[in-house]
Design an enzyme around this catalytic site. Structure first.
Site, PDB file in Angstrom:
ATOM      1  N   GLU A 298       0.819  -1.208   0.000  1.00  0.00           N
ATOM      2  CA  GLU A 298       0.000   0.000   0.000  1.00  0.00           C
ATOM      3  C   GLU A 298       0.860   1.268   0.000  1.00  0.00           C
ATOM      4  O   GLU A 298       0.637   2.199   0.764  1.00  0.00           O
ATOM      5  CB  GLU A 298      -0.966  -0.010   1.191  1.00  0.00           C
ATOM      6  CG  GLU A 298      -1.884  -1.212   1.153  1.00  0.00           C
ATOM      7  CD  GLU A 298      -2.971  -1.211   2.223  1.00  0.00           C
ATOM      8  OE1 GLU A 298      -2.729  -0.653   3.303  1.00  0.00           O
ATOM      9  OE2 GLU A 298      -4.045  -1.776   1.964  1.00  0.00           O
ATOM     10  N   ASP A 377      -8.406  -9.047   3.152  1.00  0.00           N
ATOM     11  CA  ASP A 377      -8.195  -7.958   4.103  1.00  0.00           C
ATOM     12  C   ASP A 377      -9.362  -7.832   5.086  1.00  0.00           C
ATOM     13  O   ASP A 377     -10.221  -6.972   4.897  1.00  0.00           O
ATOM     14  CB  ASP A 377      -8.012  -6.648   3.322  1.00  0.00           C
ATOM     15  CG  ASP A 377      -7.599  -5.492   4.215  1.00  0.00           C
ATOM     16  OD1 ASP A 377      -7.277  -5.750   5.381  1.00  0.00           O
ATOM     17  OD2 ASP A 377      -7.598  -4.349   3.740  1.00  0.00           O
ATOM     18  N   GLU A 399      -2.936 -12.553  12.375  1.00  0.00           N
ATOM     19  CA  GLU A 399      -3.374 -11.189  12.674  1.00  0.00           C
ATOM     20  C   GLU A 399      -4.896 -11.124  12.552  1.00  0.00           C
ATOM     21  O   GLU A 399      -5.463 -11.401  11.492  1.00  0.00           O
ATOM     22  CB  GLU A 399      -2.718 -10.192  11.700  1.00  0.00           C
ATOM     23  CG  GLU A 399      -3.077  -8.744  12.011  1.00  0.00           C
ATOM     24  CD  GLU A 399      -2.346  -7.732  11.118  1.00  0.00           C
ATOM     25  OE1 GLU A 399      -1.110  -7.824  10.975  1.00  0.00           O
ATOM     26  OE2 GLU A 399      -3.027  -6.856  10.562  1.00  0.00           O
ATOM     27  N   GLU A 405     -13.122  -2.567  11.379  1.00  0.00           N
ATOM     28  CA  GLU A 405     -12.989  -1.753  10.173  1.00  0.00           C
ATOM     29  C   GLU A 405     -14.047  -2.069   9.119  1.00  0.00           C
ATOM     30  O   GLU A 405     -14.742  -1.182   8.641  1.00  0.00           O
ATOM     31  CB  GLU A 405     -11.586  -1.944   9.582  1.00  0.00           C
ATOM     32  CG  GLU A 405     -11.397  -1.201   8.276  1.00  0.00           C
ATOM     33  CD  GLU A 405      -9.999  -1.372   7.688  1.00  0.00           C
ATOM     34  OE1 GLU A 405      -9.161  -2.048   8.308  1.00  0.00           O
ATOM     35  OE2 GLU A 405      -9.761  -0.826   6.605  1.00  0.00           O
TER      36      GLU A 405
HETATM   37  O1  GCW Z   1      -7.304  -2.925   5.711  1.00  0.00           O
HETATM   38  C1  GCW Z   1      -6.259  -2.084   5.465  1.00  0.00           C
HETATM   39  C2  GCW Z   1      -6.591  -0.809   6.145  1.00  0.00           C
HETATM   40  C3  GCW Z   1      -5.414   0.111   6.254  1.00  0.00           C
HETATM   41  C4  GCW Z   1      -4.306  -0.645   6.953  1.00  0.00           C
HETATM   42  C5  GCW Z   1      -3.975  -1.882   6.153  1.00  0.00           C
HETATM   43  C6  GCW Z   1      -2.937  -2.740   6.845  1.00  0.00           C
HETATM   44  C7  GCW Z   1      -2.710   0.282   8.445  1.00  0.00           C
HETATM   45  O2  GCW Z   1      -7.642  -0.189   5.459  1.00  0.00           O
HETATM   46  O3  GCW Z   1      -5.813   1.241   6.989  1.00  0.00           O
HETATM   47  O4  GCW Z   1      -3.175   0.153   7.151  1.00  0.00           O
HETATM   48  O5  GCW Z   1      -5.119  -2.672   6.011  1.00  0.00           O
HETATM   49  O6  GCW Z   1      -3.333  -3.693   7.513  1.00  0.00           O
HETATM   50  O7  GCW Z   1      -1.754  -2.480   6.709  1.00  0.00           O
END
Ligand code: GCW
Length: 831
Positions: A298, A377, A399, A405
């Site tokens: 990212e 995710d 994790e 979220e």
């Molecule tokens: O799901 C995504 C989140 C990001 C996050 C990323 C991660 C901290 O939207 O905000 O960044 O995962 O886990 O690295």
């Protein structure tokens, strides 16, 4: 009546700040069980952790039983509670033999005799174990369990049980939904660390032993020399609770703050920089836990800049930590967010395994690969990440995401333990035999020295830590599962409810039932059948946004079109992701018939008319599950109302307000998703509900004074695709219509949008009589008219007569132009 309360009591207002460590007074009948509890406590040893154990025991017993235990320096000539490590107790209790099952961090609650008197002994190999044993004893009393003839050994399943906080140094929290950071503000560590200490206490009570303080999107300034003494202050308040602190670090720090012109992991100057930095940290924080790394993900810098592998990047940092006993958690959340969506073979789900499986065995022994539970995710439903099964010679940790979220952001109830249990119990058959995820991550399957659990918690300064009072069950449950993944979701829910709301059976049954059903209910009205995410991923990851995950590089696709939906991930015709599983698991997912309905669309692209195992077509399942889910969500309100007077007024009101909001927002979800799929598939709902809303009057079809009709994008975010807004130059607008139904009692739902750019006011009138008025001041994500900001106001008990005029007046404020979507009328009990 407002009761002045020193301690928790059913009628006292509670903020939730105590979490599950309330130590509320037991009633006389419950307290009787503990009449024979000794009056004295003797502590063998004098460390900070042991002193926490002793003072917490005194605090808990005082709270629950109203007695103050006497602190004795030596064993008294009477019964006593004894706290100490086995080594420390050896001379006083030579008969105590170390139980074979006892290891590091485990505890033993047992009985012994001294001077001819019975003693209740809380012991362990380590001081931290003694602390955990003490919390276990208090938990039993709080839940009104017997403590007679205790002889109990408990050993955590995995050595590493950590939480990560995504706190930024400015005090904001990435994906935090309960206020600002308890650690940082304005680029520094907060002066007042009381909440940080309270947090460490909560963590310790469920066996969590590490906490990474800052966002994995790491600000390198946290490593600067001037910052370290500040971090040491946090370590000081964590240390008495046996919780090590850790930091997230950016792999490019040697260049960003270290004055080097490179961060190439194989450059000796870079290795030296990390070594110096680690030494500097350990001089100030001798029990520092280690680092967490997010790299090549990212937009974060990573070893790929130098053509190096994640192993290269991980090992250079791990070697700096190794002499001090620190760990390096390297996150496996590494993927390309610029994937070409037109290529049907591209698949973000493949990324973690494709990257890390070839590196198995290349990581140092103090490196732990930190792997999200699913390959995408943190979605409401994903299969287990195949990477857990693809590492035999590498330490790993799972994790999990405590902060919700993608699961309602603590405005919706979603108890995640049942989902985590499914993941942890899932058998990946990695060793050709049985290898459930819980054994793989604990290092048991392949005899790894290290491993465990990481939960992304993101607690904030809100008094109750996570915003929704019932969301703390996820933090509690995370700790309990990390300690013992064999516990059932039911057992965890029950423990938490008893500790948090007391032992009233009606309270316990009601809350447990709500919690245990809540994940499936959330899934039902959001994104069923494993359809990737239907959440607005280009916005705040909250409300529906079906289109947002398509036709872009983020790769969270569901590939819906006129004919069908789902991602073909098979080996035969799809992306090949299924081939990352061991043969028995791959065999299951490779075929449509072997794939469970709940994951069908994750693995296969099928026509909407495909018939599921359940006998329904995919499209009808989408409609039905959304209607059923939304209806169940609205039932939470009734379930909760049955507890009025049985839980304190403050938490009662707080939970009720959130459940009422959720009931309304579940309808927003239902309508958005159902209308989207009705439009795309062209197949009507056999039950005729989708697109038909009896009793609903669109604001844009009312008589408007001042208000103008506004298109909402995407259209499914508003009923009929439109709302009305009050233009810039006006201070007041009106929308009205004539009631044409039969005379009777009615409820009106007013659906409107509450943006963060202002606080509009609304008035509702029947004829000239005001029946309600309110200010739109909810804290919702979103700056624009969307499903993220859509919210309803319910007005009950209205006597309407044919011909009545129903009028809504909107008074805009700032950028929020008193936006209205629709009103919906119903008779009581009709919904
Ligand atoms: O799901 C995504 C989140 C990001 C996050 C990323 C991660 C901290 O939207 O905000 O960044 O995962 O886990 O690295």
């Amino acid at each position: 009546m407002l009761l002045e309360c020193v301690q928790p009591h059913p009628l006292c207002a509670e903020t939730g700040a105590e979490g599950w460590l309330r130590y509320a007074p037991l009633d006389a009948a419950q307290a009787e069980k503990y009449n024979s509890l000794p009056a004295s406590v003797v502590l063998f040893g004098n460390s900070g952790v042991l002193e926490s154990a002793q003072s917490e025991l005194i605090r808990g017993v005082r709270g629950m039983l109203g007695r103050t235990l006497r602190k004795e320096q030596v064993l008294p000539r009477e019964k006593a509670i004894v706290l100490g490590t086995l080594d420390a107790l050896h001379d006083a209790f030579p008969e105590l033999r170390e139980p074979p099952a006892l290891g590091k961090d485990g505890y033993w609650l047992t009985a012994g005799r001294s001077h001819g008197f019975d003693c209740l002994i809380i012991t362990a190999k380590t001081e931290r174990g003694v602390l955990y044993g003490m919390f276990a004893l208090l938990s039993k009393i709080s839940r009104n369990e017997s403590i007679v003839a205790l002889d109990e050994v408990q050993q955590p399943s995995a050595p590493l049980r950590w939480v990560d906080e995504w706190d930024n140094l400015d005090g904001s929290i990435e994906r935090g939904y309960a206020g600002n950071s308890i650690f940082f503000e304005k680029g520094a560590v907060r002066a007042d660390l009381t909440r940080a200490g309270d947090y460490a206490r909560l963590l310790a009570s469920v066996g969590i032993n590490g906490c990474a303080l800052n966002n994995v999107n790491a600000d390198p300034h946290a490593l600067e020399a001037g910052f370290l003494p500040q971090l040491a202050r946090i370590a000081d308040v964590f240390r008495p609770w046996g919780v090590q602190i850790a930091l997230s670090v950016d792999v490019s720090s040697p260049k960003l703050i270290g004055g080097l012109d490179t961060f190439d992991p194989l450059d000796p100057r870079v290795a030296d920089w990390w070594k110096q930095k680690a030494d500097e940290i350990y001089r100030q924080i001798p029990d520092f836990g280690g680092f967490v790394v997010k790299a090549d993900s990212e937009g974060r810098a990573g070893p790929s800049s130098y053509g190096r592998t994640p192993a290269g990047a991980a090992n250079v940092i791990a070697r700096a930590l190794q002499p001090h006993g620190g760990y390096l958690f390297y996150r496996a959340f590494v993927y390309d967010h610029h994937l070409d969506w037109t290529n049907l073979k591209n698949d973000r789900a493949r990324a973690a395994y494709d990257t890390f499986h070839p590196l198995d065995g290349k990581f140092d022994d103090n490196v732990i690969l930190q792997i999200k539970y699913g390959p995408i995710d943190f979605q409401v439903r994903e299969p287990v990440s195949p990477l857990f099964g693809g590492l035999e010679k590498t330490n790993q940790a799972i994790e999990l995401q405590i902060t919700q979220e993608y699961t309602g952001q603590q405005r919706h109830l979603c108890f995640l333990i049942p989902m985590w249990k499914e993941t942890l119990d899932f058998d990946l058959h990695a060793n050709g035999n049985s290898s459930p995820v819980k054994d793989l991550v604990a290092g048991k399957t392949f005899h790894r020295p290290m491993g465990g659990f990481v939960g992304v918690a993101n607690v904030g300064l809100d008094a109750n830590w996570l915003g929704h009072p019932l969301a703390m069950a996820n933090l509690y449950g995370f700790g309990r599962l990390a300690w013992n993944p064999d516990l059932s979701a039911q057992a965890i829910a029950e423990e938490w409810t008893r500790l948090t709301f007391g032992n009233d059976p009606q309270v316990v049954q009601t809350i447990d039932a709500m919690q245990l059903a809540s994940w499936r209910i959330y899934e039902d009205y959001t994104g069923p059948l494993g359809a990737g995410t239907l959440t607005n991923i280009l916005g705040p990851h909250y409300g529906p946004g079906v289109e947002s995950s398509e036709r872009n590089g983020w790769g969270m696709w569901h590939r819906d079109d006129h004919d069908g939906i789902g991602v073909d991930r098979t080996v035969a015709t799809g992306t090949g992701f299924v081939g990352q599983y061991s043969p028995p698991v791959a065999k299951l997912y490779e075929s449509v018939s072997g794939t469970p309905d709940q994951l069908l669309l994750f693995f296969h692209h099928v026509p909407y008319t495909h018939v599921l195992h359940s006998g329904k077509t995919v499209i009808q399942y989408i409609y039905d599950s959304h209607y059923e889910g939304a209806e169940k969500a609205s039932n939470y309100v009734l379930q909760w109302q049955s507890l009025k007077g049985r839980v304190d007024d403050q938490r009662y009101a707080d939970v009720l307000a959130r459940l009422e909001y959720q009931a309304g927002h579940a309808i927003v979800w239902r309508d958005a998703v159902c209308n989207w799929f009705l439009r795309v598939s062209g197949i009507p709902d056999t039950k005729g509900r989708v697109g038909n809303y009896p009793g609903r009057v669109e604001a844009e079809s009312m008589q408007l004074q001042g208000y103008v009709s506004t298109d909402v994008v995407p259209p499914e975010d508003a009923s009929g695709g439109k709302a009305v807004t009050c233009p810039e130059q006006l201070q007041r607008c009106e929308a009205s219509y004539q009631f044409k139904g039969a005379a009777g009692w009615y409820e009106i739902d007013v659906e409107y949008f509450d943006l963060s750019s202002g606080q509009s006011r609304f008035r509702v009138l029947v004829g000239d009589q005001e029946v309600d008025e309110w200010t739109a001041d909810a804290q919702l994500p979103g700056m624009k008219l969307s499903a993220d900001s859509s919210i309803r106001r319910r007005i009950t008990g209205l006597a309407l007569r044919p011909g009545d005029e129903i009028r809504i007046e909107g008074y805009p404020d700032g950028g929020e132009r008193a936006p209205l979507d629709y009103v919906e009328l119903s008779t009581p009990g009709q919904r």
